[in-house]
Design an enzyme around this catalytic site. Structure first.
Site, PDB file in Angstrom:
ATOM      1  N   GLY A  93     -69.440  11.926  -2.568  1.00  0.00           N
ATOM      2  CA  GLY A  93     -70.750  11.310  -2.387  1.00  0.00           C
ATOM      3  C   GLY A  93     -71.279  10.502  -3.545  1.00  0.00           C
ATOM      4  O   GLY A  93     -72.420  10.046  -3.480  1.00  0.00           O
ATOM      5  N   GLU A 113     -64.339  15.976  -3.487  1.00  0.00           N
ATOM      6  CA  GLU A 113     -63.878  15.173  -2.336  1.00  0.00           C
ATOM      7  C   GLU A 113     -64.468  13.772  -2.406  1.00  0.00           C
ATOM      8  O   GLU A 113     -65.174  13.344  -1.500  1.00  0.00           O
ATOM      9  CB  GLU A 113     -64.339  15.843  -1.032  1.00  0.00           C
ATOM     10  N   GLY A 151     -64.618   9.749  -2.200  1.00  0.00           N
ATOM     11  CA  GLY A 151     -63.972   8.689  -1.441  1.00  0.00           C
ATOM     12  C   GLY A 151     -64.400   7.329  -1.962  1.00  0.00           C
ATOM     13  O   GLY A 151     -63.692   6.660  -2.714  1.00  0.00           O
ATOM     14  N   ARG A 152     -65.623   6.957  -1.617  1.00  0.00           N
ATOM     15  CA  ARG A 152     -66.121   5.608  -1.934  1.00  0.00           C
ATOM     16  C   ARG A 152     -66.018   5.273  -3.421  1.00  0.00           C
ATOM     17  O   ARG A 152     -65.608   4.175  -3.790  1.00  0.00           O
ATOM     18  CB  ARG A 152     -67.584   5.488  -1.469  1.00  0.00           C
ATOM     19  N   ARG A 159     -70.579  -1.823   9.209  1.00  0.00           N
ATOM     20  CA  ARG A 159     -71.903  -1.316   8.842  1.00  0.00           C
ATOM     21  C   ARG A 159     -72.815  -2.460   8.404  1.00  0.00           C
ATOM     22  O   ARG A 159     -74.019  -2.444   8.684  1.00  0.00           O
ATOM     23  CB  ARG A 159     -71.766  -0.267   7.739  1.00  0.00           C
ATOM     24  N   CYS A 168     -68.077 -12.453  18.751  1.00  0.00           N
ATOM     25  CA  CYS A 168     -69.002 -13.064  19.696  1.00  0.00           C
ATOM     26  C   CYS A 168     -70.225 -12.204  19.926  1.00  0.00           C
ATOM     27  O   CYS A 168     -70.421 -11.653  21.013  1.00  0.00           O
ATOM     28  CB  CYS A 168     -68.271 -13.341  21.001  1.00  0.00           C
ATOM     29  N   TYR A 190     -64.171   2.143   3.321  1.00  0.00           N
ATOM     30  CA  TYR A 190     -64.982   2.121   4.542  1.00  0.00           C
ATOM     31  C   TYR A 190     -65.237   0.707   5.083  1.00  0.00           C
ATOM     32  O   TYR A 190     -66.045   0.551   5.991  1.00  0.00           O
ATOM     33  CB  TYR A 190     -66.354   2.791   4.331  1.00  0.00           C
TER      34      TYR A 190
HETATM   35  C1  LIG Z   1     -67.082  11.464   3.845  1.00  0.00           C
HETATM   36  C2  LIG Z   1     -66.908  12.742   3.148  1.00  0.00           C
HETATM   37  C3  LIG Z   1     -66.569  12.759   1.796  1.00  0.00           C
HETATM   38  C4  LIG Z   1     -66.472  11.512   0.950  1.00  0.00           C
HETATM   39  O1  LIG Z   1     -67.709  10.914   0.742  1.00  0.00           O
HETATM   40  P1  LIG Z   1     -67.836   9.680  -0.275  1.00  0.00           P
HETATM   41  O2  LIG Z   1     -69.256   9.272  -0.158  1.00  0.00           O
HETATM   42  O3  LIG Z   1     -66.901   8.630   0.203  1.00  0.00           O
HETATM   43  O4  LIG Z   1     -67.478  10.166  -1.630  1.00  0.00           O
HETATM   44  C5  LIG Z   1     -66.315  13.986   1.207  1.00  0.00           C
HETATM   45  N1  LIG Z   1     -66.423  15.150   1.914  1.00  0.00           N
HETATM   46  C6  LIG Z   1     -66.755  15.157   3.221  1.00  0.00           C
HETATM   47  C7  LIG Z   1     -66.839  16.450   3.918  1.00  0.00           C
HETATM   48  C8  LIG Z   1     -67.013  13.970   3.878  1.00  0.00           C
HETATM   49  O5  LIG Z   1     -67.366  13.990   5.165  1.00  0.00           O
END
Ligand SMILES: *Cc1c(COP(=O)(O)O)cnc(C)c1O
Length: 460
Positions: free
Chosen positions: A264, A302, A304-305, A341, A377, A406
């Site tokens: 997050g 965890e 991601g972004r 998005r 379109c 994403y």
């Molecule tokens: C989407 C998600 C993440 C990653 O979130 P980011 O904002 O991309 O870091 C981690 N854990 C869970 C459970 C998620 O659903």
């Protein structure tokens, strides 16, 4: 092919900044025919900066290593949904990361990348019995979302011939509140995720759930993504830690041995600056929950972004330009299929637009407000409205930076638009840009196949 004109030392120094690497890569992508004017095979391509990804991975692992007591187990599990590409998962694994997966497809990608079960974490609010059984058999850590899922695990654990090697936890929702983007705020009072910690009776139920199940050894939280401030994420982790302490006190032993604190970390989409940093996130955690790093608990993250976003670039050709209601509009090949998005929620997901000429050189000129439209379109297929940019012309290119997570990795099949190719790039010490194919562009026959082409007469 050399993509530079300066001396080698200058290139080497310049290539240390992500913006400098990007400019070299854009020119080389045109020169090497990956994308370009009317004759180029592809009107659109996507680039990933390998050095940038490695540097973010190192920043994450370094920030936690600097803060945790020596010997503390820490697993950084990359949230696969942010960039579900096998070579990316392999690169991150090589940089010491594991994978967080949330579907059978994502688990298969992690396995295809060679990520071992012990470095994989399975989340998802809707795991089937088959998925749970597979995770237990493989020894993959999993976090149950709700009491009904826990009941399924009870049955599977009781039926198993031998104890599972899979560490099992429960996801809690600290109900600490929303960030600026509702759709990405997972810790609201009524969020669909996890067990709502502040609901009446929930805390006691949770403690009892652990006391009754010696195999529950983890607690999980993911308080939200883009738009959620660090302080709110840290507050959720503090709640998680306090609950673990309460459970362990009730159990009279350190039953909960690992805290999965989710991801997050938000990303800056306004400039090339990488902020907030993973180190700032760790500092916020240290302030809110000093005991988190004292070695009493193993940690799982965890992200991601924050690992991928800044390292992805879309490059798209301007096919036509026109004016409508005296507003200049550039019709490009980058739209809703890779910035879904942004097209549907433009206020929450603004993107930068970088103008280049047909050779991939940054375009100069007096700024004129222009709409940057995609190929789909529907009227909302716009990446930017009234954006001040040098006036674009057919054959120019636009770059959309910060799209490594994403965006083009979460393709949306509207108008049967194909998934564009993805190339990784690296810059040699002499300034040469080398591309590596990560994913080929989807071809038209495969679009037909995916659309039931083999079942043409099925409905007659
Ligand atoms: C989407 C998600 C993440 C990653 O979130 P980011 O904002 O991309 O870091 C981690 N854990 C869970 C459970 C998620 O659903």
């Amino acid at each position: 092919m050399a993509a530079h004109t300066e001396g080698e030392g200058a290139v080497e120094a310049a290539a240390e900044s992500s913006a400098a690497r990007r400019e070299l890569a854009v020119r080389a992508a045109v020169a090497q025919g990956l994308v370009g004017g009317a004759d180029a095979a592809e009107p659109l391509t996507c680039l990933l900066d390998i050095a940038g990804i490695r540097s973010s991975a190192a920043a994450l692992t370094g920030a936690f290593a600097a803060a945790t007591a020596p010997g503390t187990p820490v697993l950084h599990a990359f949230a696969v949904k942010a960039a579900p590409l096998v070579p990316v998962l392999r690169l991150l694994a090589d940089a010491g990361l594991g994978c967080e997966v949330a579907s059978p497809g994502e688990l298969a990608l992690a396995r295809a990348a060679g990520v071992p079960a012990a470095r994989t974490v399975l989340d998802s609010p809707a795991k089937t019995v088959a998925e749970l059984r597979e995770a237990l058999a493989l020894g993959i850590a999993l976090n149950a979302d709700n009491p009904q899922e826990l009941a399924r695990l009870d049955a599977l654990v009781a039926a198993a011939a031998a104890p599972t090697a899979a560490p099992i936890g429960l996801r809690i929702n600290p109900q600490t509140g929303a960030g600026t983007i509702d759709a990405l705020s997972t810790a609201t009072a009524t969020s669909k995720f996890g067990i709502a910690l502040r609901d009446p009776g929930a805390r006691d139920w949770l403690v009892r759930a652990y006391l009754d199940r010696p195999w529950l050894t983890r607690l999980h939280i993911h308080s939200g993504s883009q738009g959620v401030p660090l302080a709110l994420i840290a507050e959720g982790v503090r709640e998680l830690h306090a609950l673990a302490e309460e459970i362990n006190a009730a159990a009279g032993r350190r039953q909960v041995d690992t805290l999965d604190i989710g991801g997050g970390l938000p990303v800056n989409f306004a400039s090339d600056e990488e902020t907030p940093t993973h180190a700032q996130y760790v500092a916020a955690l240290r302030e809110a929950v000093p005991a988190l790093f004292d070695g009493s608990y193993g940690l799982v993250t965890e992200f991601g972004r924050s690992l991928l976003a800044k390292h992805g670039l879309v490059l798209a050709r301007v096919e036509y330009t026109k004016t409508s209601g005296s507003r200049p509009i550039a019709l490009t090949h980058a739209g809703v299929q890779l910035a879904t998005r942004t097209a549907y929620a433009p206020a929450a997901w603004p993107v930068r637009i970088l103008p280049y000429d047909a050779k991939g050189v940054p375009k100069a000129g007096d700024p004129v407000p222009q709409d940057i439209a995609g190929p789909a379109c529907f009227a909302g297929d716009l990446l930017a409205v009234a954006r001040e940019l040098p006036r674009l012309a057919p054959g120019d290119l636009i770059g959309v930076p910060d799209t490594g997570a994403y965006f083009f990795t979460a393709h949306y099949g509207y108008n049967s638009l194909p998934r564009p190719a993805v190339h990784g790039f690296a810059i040699t010490p002499s300034g040469e840009v080398r591309f590596r194919l990560v994913r080929p562009a989807q071809d038209v026959p495969s679009i037909v196949t995916e659309a039931g082409g083999d079942f043409r007469d099925a409905l007659l």
